[in-house]
Scaffold this motif. Structure first.
Motif: not given
Length: 391
Positions: A228-231, A259-261, A349-350
């Motif tokens: 998630x962090x690298x993206x 929504x993300x959670x 969130x994304x």
């Protein structure tokens, strides 16, 4: 009771109950001496037994406790289980059978806060009930003995009500524990339970989530956090994300976060098959609903921790990657440092959605072990194997 010592046997289900007993056993002899009887020394003997966590029927658990007490020749025995125990869908916190000097504590019923102190007080009260009997005369005798103790020796125990399992502070005012001496139940002389359905649900859910230790499951998120962090960090270098965070209103930001959670929670449940299904398990319907609600809340807590960590990482990354002058030239001359906060929020969130859909958790065993249904199936298997070996 014989010899120069009283022996208190503590039986714990594997896992969290064992950890609690290990943390308490050193201080219990002195406390029992003060709160129960100081004519003899107290000795603590501990045992780990799956039988105390292998069923949601308290009468079956009490039979297992009695067998263990006789086997070890203990004077008193108290067992701790992380199972929710119910009486008419209301939470049972503890039960005691004074004739055989055995008692049972259900940890989820004690809630989630100050649990070590609550377990300590519950053990002391149950031994007190068995020692002086659960009758009114026994309670009066226990109260008079406490009144004669030195106030400065142990102020906390000196002010305790000998009819109350734990104190009456905070959580216990919202969901009070009631003491009763049932006459229509065999092998139970005193029972502590919550008389309201809402209070029972509140106690059980918070206690079961606490017993699941969501912070332990958080360690399984390492691969997801990395993805998630690298993206998200890659996306930070493009002005599109900056503009989106500037245009989004607060309600849209909160909606995106929710929504993300929730997407990540339901993805983990689906990917690891954590939901208790009616067609698959033999668990009673009300317990199955309780287990599923606990699984959801445990994962929600873990994902919230994950989300907060990602937000902190992106907050540093935004300040490092995006110069204020470039942000103002690409988005608006009116933007300021608060926009860094919104960019990090949007990126978190994304990235959470991407992390949820792009990877499974590393240690599946940790995830499965944090659900009640899976732990119960493990215990039933252990019991079945033990019975087969005995035959």
């Amino acid at each position: 009771m014989s010899g120069s010592n009283y022996t208190l046997g503590l039986i714990a289900a594997p896992g969290y109950p064992k950890e609690l007993i290990d943390s308490l056993k050193a201080e219990l002899p002195e406390l029992l001496d003060y709160y129960v009887d100081d004519n003899r020394d107290w000795k603590i003997d501990c045992s780990i037994d799956s039988l105390t966590g292998g069923t949601d029927q308290s009468d079956e658990v009490m039979k297992a406790i009695l067998s263990k007490r006789k086997e070890n020749e203990w004077d008193f025995t108290v067992a701790l289980t992380d199972l929710p125990l119910l009486f008419g869908k209301k939470a049972i916190i503890a039960e005691a059978y004074e004739e055989e000097n055995i008692a049972l504590i259900s940890l989820p019923g004690l809630g989630a806060v100050s649990l070590s102190r609550r377990v300590r007080d519950s053990i002391l009260q149950l031994v007190n009930e068995m020692f002086y009997t659960t009758s009114e005369e026994g309670r009066e005798k226990a109260e008079k003995r406490l009144e004669q103790k030195d106030k400065t020796e142990n102020k906390d125990l000196k002010t305790r009500n000998p009819k109350r399992l734990v104190g009456k502070k905070g959580f216990d005012k919202i969901s009070p524990i009631q003491r009763e001496t049932p006459e229509d139940t065999e092998n139970i002389d005193v029972r502590f339970k919550v008389n309201s359905y809402a209070g029972s649900a509140l106690r059980l859910l918070t206690g079961m989530v606490r017993a699941n230790k969501p912070w332990v499951m958080f360690s399984s998120f390492k691969k997801v956090i990395m993805l998630a962090f690298t993206t998200g960090a890659y996306a930070l270098v493009f002005p599109t994300l900056w503009m989106l965070s500037h245009e989004y209103s607060i309600w849209r930001m909160f909606l995106l976060s929710n929504i993300s959670i929730l997407a990540m929670v339901f993805w983990i449940i689906s990917a690891h098959q954590l939901w208790e299904k009616k067609q698959v398990t033999q668990t009673a319907p009300h317990l199955r609903k309780l287990y599923n609600a606990t699984t959801f809340l445990t994962l929600l807590t873990s994902v919230l921790l994950y989300y907060m960590l990602l937000f902190i990482l992106f907050s540093f990354a935004v300040v490092l990657f995006i110069p204020m002058g470039l942000l103002q030239s690409e988005v608006s001359p009116d933007v300021g440092y608060v926009n860094y906060f919104y960019i990090a929020w949007t990126a978190t969130s994304i990235a959470t959605i991407i992390g949820a859909l792009g990877s499974a958790l590393e240690d599946e065993e940790v995830v499965l072990s944090s659900t009640y249904g899976y732990r119960q199936r493990q215990r039933y298997d252990e019991i079945r194997e033990m019975m087969e070996e005995e035959e």
